[in-house]
Design an enzyme around this catalytic site. Structure first.
Site, mmCIF file in Angstrom:
data_model
loop_
_atom_site.group_PDB
_atom_site.id
_atom_site.type_symbol
_atom_site.label_atom_id
_atom_site.label_comp_id
_atom_site.label_asym_id
_atom_site.label_seq_id
_atom_site.Cartn_x
_atom_site.Cartn_y
_atom_site.Cartn_z
ATOM 1 N N SER A 175 0.796 -1.223 0.000
ATOM 2 C CA SER A 175 0.000 0.000 0.000
ATOM 3 C C SER A 175 0.830 1.275 0.000
ATOM 4 O O SER A 175 0.390 2.298 -0.508
ATOM 5 C CB SER A 175 -0.959 -0.012 1.184
ATOM 6 O OG SER A 175 -0.258 -0.205 2.396
ATOM 7 N N HIS A 203 -5.132 -3.143 -3.038
ATOM 8 C CA HIS A 203 -4.737 -2.170 -4.072
ATOM 9 C C HIS A 203 -4.563 -2.798 -5.452
ATOM 10 O O HIS A 203 -4.227 -2.099 -6.413
ATOM 11 C CB HIS A 203 -3.440 -1.466 -3.671
ATOM 12 C CG HIS A 203 -3.567 -0.707 -2.397
ATOM 13 N ND1 HIS A 203 -4.036 0.584 -2.341
ATOM 14 C CD2 HIS A 203 -3.334 -1.072 -1.116
ATOM 15 C CE1 HIS A 203 -4.060 0.984 -1.080
ATOM 16 N NE2 HIS A 203 -3.647 -0.006 -0.319
ATOM 17 N N LYS A 234 -11.544 1.070 -2.379
ATOM 18 C CA LYS A 234 -10.474 1.614 -3.217
ATOM 19 C C LYS A 234 -10.931 1.596 -4.680
ATOM 20 O O LYS A 234 -11.818 2.358 -5.017
ATOM 21 C CB LYS A 234 -9.181 0.862 -2.931
ATOM 22 C CG LYS A 234 -8.683 1.316 -1.548
ATOM 23 C CD LYS A 234 -7.719 0.432 -0.853
ATOM 24 C CE LYS A 234 -7.419 1.043 0.527
ATOM 25 N NZ LYS A 234 -6.888 0.104 1.485
HETATM 26 C C1 LIG Z 1 -6.873 -0.042 2.909
HETATM 27 C C2 LIG Z 1 -6.340 -1.358 3.276
HETATM 28 C C3 LIG Z 1 -6.990 -2.173 4.192
HETATM 29 C C4 LIG Z 1 -8.160 -1.696 4.993
HETATM 30 O O1 LIG Z 1 -9.323 -1.679 4.248
HETATM 31 P P1 LIG Z 1 -10.511 -0.764 4.748
HETATM 32 O O2 LIG Z 1 -11.695 -1.287 4.004
HETATM 33 O O3 LIG Z 1 -10.142 0.624 4.412
HETATM 34 O O4 LIG Z 1 -10.630 -0.999 6.232
HETATM 35 C C5 LIG Z 1 -6.517 -3.445 4.406
HETATM 36 N N1 LIG Z 1 -5.411 -3.886 3.754
HETATM 37 C C6 LIG Z 1 -4.743 -3.114 2.889
HETATM 38 C C7 LIG Z 1 -3.525 -3.658 2.206
HETATM 39 C C8 LIG Z 1 -5.181 -1.823 2.633
HETATM 40 O O5 LIG Z 1 -4.499 -1.045 1.806
#
Ligand SMILES: *Cc1c(COP(=O)(O)O)cnc(C)c1O
Length: 380
Positions: A175, A203, A234
């Protein structure tokens, strides 16, 4: 209450103090934040779907049908046909027997790891995995072994003489770095008898692969990943998360994942909106192609400026600057020119690797990319 001021002052002194901007309107490259029109390169809305009119319309229509609140947990009476259809469609999309929706990715990771492992088990994790995976390992009580980022010798040393029941966990796309985990190498080293591989592709979904199926499509290794976690906030542009896997895995989570059992179901209208988003995400491959062309143009331009890039083929393009102080100063320098890029500091990233985390979206124009490069040139 006890004293808190000392901690806050210390954060401030170290350039680690976190604050929020107040933004108006829809998620888009141009957005008013703290009263000023900004061009942003910090969102995870990679395909530009967060405010897509078709998805907005699905949400509105579903709200008419289902109302707003889901009223209860999935195991009580909060699980609607909207949730169920989305699970079935995501199972087909991921090529899995079943999918289970969670309210957030953070909760999905906590739920899975703590449902599957306990004190006598082991977690083996890449050093740079997302905070939610580390918290998940902690919550489970399992022994946590970390290997150097992407380093397969270090990985092998963590597996040596270790016959514990274990989960090997990694982000698909990291991330804060944007690079992709070496899944084929990881798979080749793992003993399937006592291990499960968990990939959190928050991602990668929507971004990688011809049909946006993420890093497993990129490497063509879907069948070798036991537990696949995706988030919906995302590239999907909505909210929530899912876990995809075999029938027995999903049934186990329904029985034992505490962050699934003991929480209210996501609103049905969100699930319905995500069904529309899933269709768009699969069909509109031109969004992925355009995003890749923006990434290439950025990397070319940044190299011309002498900036050091990370080996990232994804819309996450960090510029690692070292100290938190420098990252904050650069972020402020860009903000003064109307450009919003987050400074990412410890503990989100390791000490000495503070960075500007630049992200692209299919809704950025080439002209906006040029403005970013011009602004970067002026501060370096
Ligand atoms: C954003 C993210 C999460 C968390 O997801 P949310 O739905 O925002 O709680 C978990 N793992 C990774 C790798 C992320 O980038």
């Amino acid at each position: 209450m006890f004293e808190l001021k000392g901690f806050l002052e210390q954060q401030q002194a170290q350039d680690l103090y976190r604050t929020r901007r107040i933004c108006e309107g829809k998620q888009a490259p141009e957005q008013v934040c703290d009263g000023k029109l900004m061009l942003s390169f910090c969102s995870n809305d990679y395909l530009g779907l967060a405010a897509d009119p078709r998805i907005v319309k699905s949400l509105q229509q579903a709200t008419e049908k289902y109302g707003v609140g889901s009223g209860a947990a999935h195991l009580i009476n909060g699980h609607t046909s909207a949730h169920h259809s989305l699970e079935e469609e995501l199972a087909e999309f991921t090529g899995r027997e079943r999918v289970l929706l969670f309210s957030t990715g953070y909760m999905a990771n906590l739920g899975v790891v703590s449902a599957l492992l306990g004190r006598n088990d082991t977690v083996v994790a890449d050093k740079l995995v997302h905070a939610s995976l580390l918290d998940a390992a902690k919550l489970s009580g399992a022994k946590l072994l970390r290997f150097q980022h992407g380093d397969m010798d270090s990985f092998a040393s963590r597996l040596d003489n270790n016959n514990d029941k274990k989960i090997i966990m990694t982000d698909g796309v990291f991330s804060m770095d944007g690079d992709i985990a070496p899944l084929p190498e990881i798979i080749s080293q793992v003993d399937k008898n006592n291990s499960a591989i968990l990939v959190d592709d928050a991602h990668g979904f929507g971004v990688l692969g011809e049909q946006g199926r993420g890093c497993v499509e990129y490497f063509n290794c879907n069948d070798d990943i036991d537990i696949l976690v995706g988030t919906l906030g995302k590239a999907f542009g909505t909210f929530g998360a899912f876990v995809a896997g075999r029938e027995e895995l999903i049934e186990t989570l329904i029985q034992s994942a505490r962050s699934y059992v003991f929480t209210t179901a996501m609103p049905a209208a969100i699930a319905e909106a995500t069904r529309t988003s899933l269709k768009i995400l699969q069909q509109e491959n031109d969004r992925r192609e355009y995003l890749q062309s923006l990434i290439k143009q950025f990397r070319y331009g940044a190299e011309q400026l002498g900036l050091t890039l990370v080996n990232s083929p994804t819309p996450i393009q960090p510029i690692i600057v070292g100290s938190a102080e420098k990252a904050v100063a650069m972020s402020k320098g860009l903000a003064a020119q109307g450009i919003m890029v987050s400074a990412i500091r410890p503990p989100t990233v390791p000490n000495g690797t503070a960075r500007l985390r630049i992200t692209f979206s299919a809704s950025h124009t080439e002209k906006q990319l040029a403005s970013l490069l011009t602004a970067l040139a002026s501060i370096t």
